[in-house]
Design a protein around this motif. Structure first.
Motif, short mmCIF file in Angstrom:
data_model
loop_
_atom_site.label_atom_id
_atom_site.label_comp_id
_atom_site.label_asym_id
_atom_site.label_seq_id
_atom_site.Cartn_x
_atom_site.Cartn_y
_atom_site.Cartn_z
N TYR A 1 -8.59 1.51 -8.48
CA TYR A 1 -8.01 1.82 -9.78
C TYR A 1 -6.49 1.98 -9.69
O TYR A 1 -5.76 1.54 -10.58
N GLN A 2 -6.01 2.59 -8.61
CA GLN A 2 -4.56 2.75 -8.43
C GLN A 2 -3.91 1.39 -8.16
O GLN A 2 -2.85 1.10 -8.72
N ALA A 3 -4.54 0.57 -7.33
CA ALA A 3 -4.00 -0.76 -7.05
C ALA A 3 -4.00 -1.61 -8.32
O ALA A 3 -3.03 -2.34 -8.58
N SER A 4 -5.04 -1.49 -9.11
CA SER A 4 -5.12 -2.23 -10.37
C SER A 4 -3.99 -1.83 -11.31
O SER A 4 -3.34 -2.69 -11.91
N ASP A 5 -3.76 -0.54 -11.41
CA ASP A 5 -2.68 -0.04 -12.27
C ASP A 5 -1.32 -0.53 -11.79
O ASP A 5 -0.50 -0.99 -12.58
N TYR A 6 -1.07 -0.47 -10.49
CA TYR A 6 0.21 -0.87 -9.93
C TYR A 6 0.44 -2.37 -10.07
O TYR A 6 1.52 -2.81 -10.46
N LEU A 7 -0.58 -3.17 -9.76
CA LEU A 7 -0.44 -4.63 -9.78
C LEU A 7 -0.58 -5.22 -11.17
O LEU A 7 -0.18 -6.37 -11.40
N GLY A 8 -1.17 -4.47 -12.10
CA GLY A 8 -1.38 -5.00 -13.45
C GLY A 8 -2.51 -6.02 -13.49
O GLY A 8 -2.52 -6.89 -14.35
N ILE B 1 0.85 -1.21 0.00
CA ILE B 1 0.00 0.00 0.00
C ILE B 1 0.88 1.25 0.00
O ILE B 1 0.63 2.20 -0.74
N ASN B 2 1.94 1.24 0.80
CA ASN B 2 2.85 2.39 0.84
C ASN B 2 3.57 2.59 -0.48
O ASN B 2 3.79 3.73 -0.91
N LYS B 3 3.95 1.51 -1.15
CA LYS B 3 4.59 1.62 -2.47
C LYS B 3 3.63 2.22 -3.49
O LYS B 3 4.03 3.04 -4.32
N ILE B 4 2.37 1.81 -3.42
CA ILE B 4 1.36 2.36 -4.33
C ILE B 4 1.17 3.85 -4.04
O ILE B 4 1.10 4.66 -4.97
N ARG B 5 1.12 4.22 -2.76
CA ARG B 5 1.00 5.63 -2.38
C ARG B 5 2.18 6.43 -2.95
O ARG B 5 2.00 7.54 -3.46
N ASP B 6 3.39 5.88 -2.82
CA ASP B 6 4.58 6.56 -3.34
C ASP B 6 4.49 6.74 -4.85
O ASP B 6 4.82 7.80 -5.38
N MET B 7 4.05 5.69 -5.55
CA MET B 7 3.96 5.75 -7.01
C MET B 7 3.01 6.86 -7.47
O MET B 7 3.29 7.54 -8.45
N PHE B 8 1.91 7.02 -6.76
CA PHE B 8 0.90 8.00 -7.16
C PHE B 8 1.03 9.32 -6.42
O PHE B 8 0.20 10.22 -6.61
N GLY B 9 2.05 9.46 -5.57
CA GLY B 9 2.29 10.72 -4.87
C GLY B 9 1.22 11.06 -3.85
O GLY B 9 0.91 12.23 -3.64
#
Length: 68
Positions: free
Chosen positions: A48-55, A30-38
């Motif tokens: 939608y953000q988790a979907s994008d990050y995990l593919g 979750i923290n990595k996803i937060r970092d990716m999306f700022g």
């Protein structure tokens, strides 16, 4: 095709069911996803953000999410 989501926010317990990893590992994810999306710490990670990050498609993610 419209997807019916139980909720928009993703929690570590959702990621546990999806990935099979421990709760702490999913908290880090979750923290990595937060970092990716700022995102800030107080902001939720969306499906939608988790979907994008995990593919993984949103429809597949939503199958593993329970009503809160």
């Amino acid at each position: 095709m419209e997807i019916s989501l139980p909720r928009l926010a993703v929690y570590p317990s959702d990621l546990q069911r999806i990935t099979g990893q421990s709760e702490r590992t999913c908290q880090r994810l979750i923290n990595k996803i937060r970092d990716m999306f700022g995102l800030d710490k107080h902001q939720h990670v969306t499906v939608y953000q988790a979907s994008d990050y995990l593919g993984i498609p949103v429809a597949e993610l939503s199958r593993f999410m329970r009503q809160s």
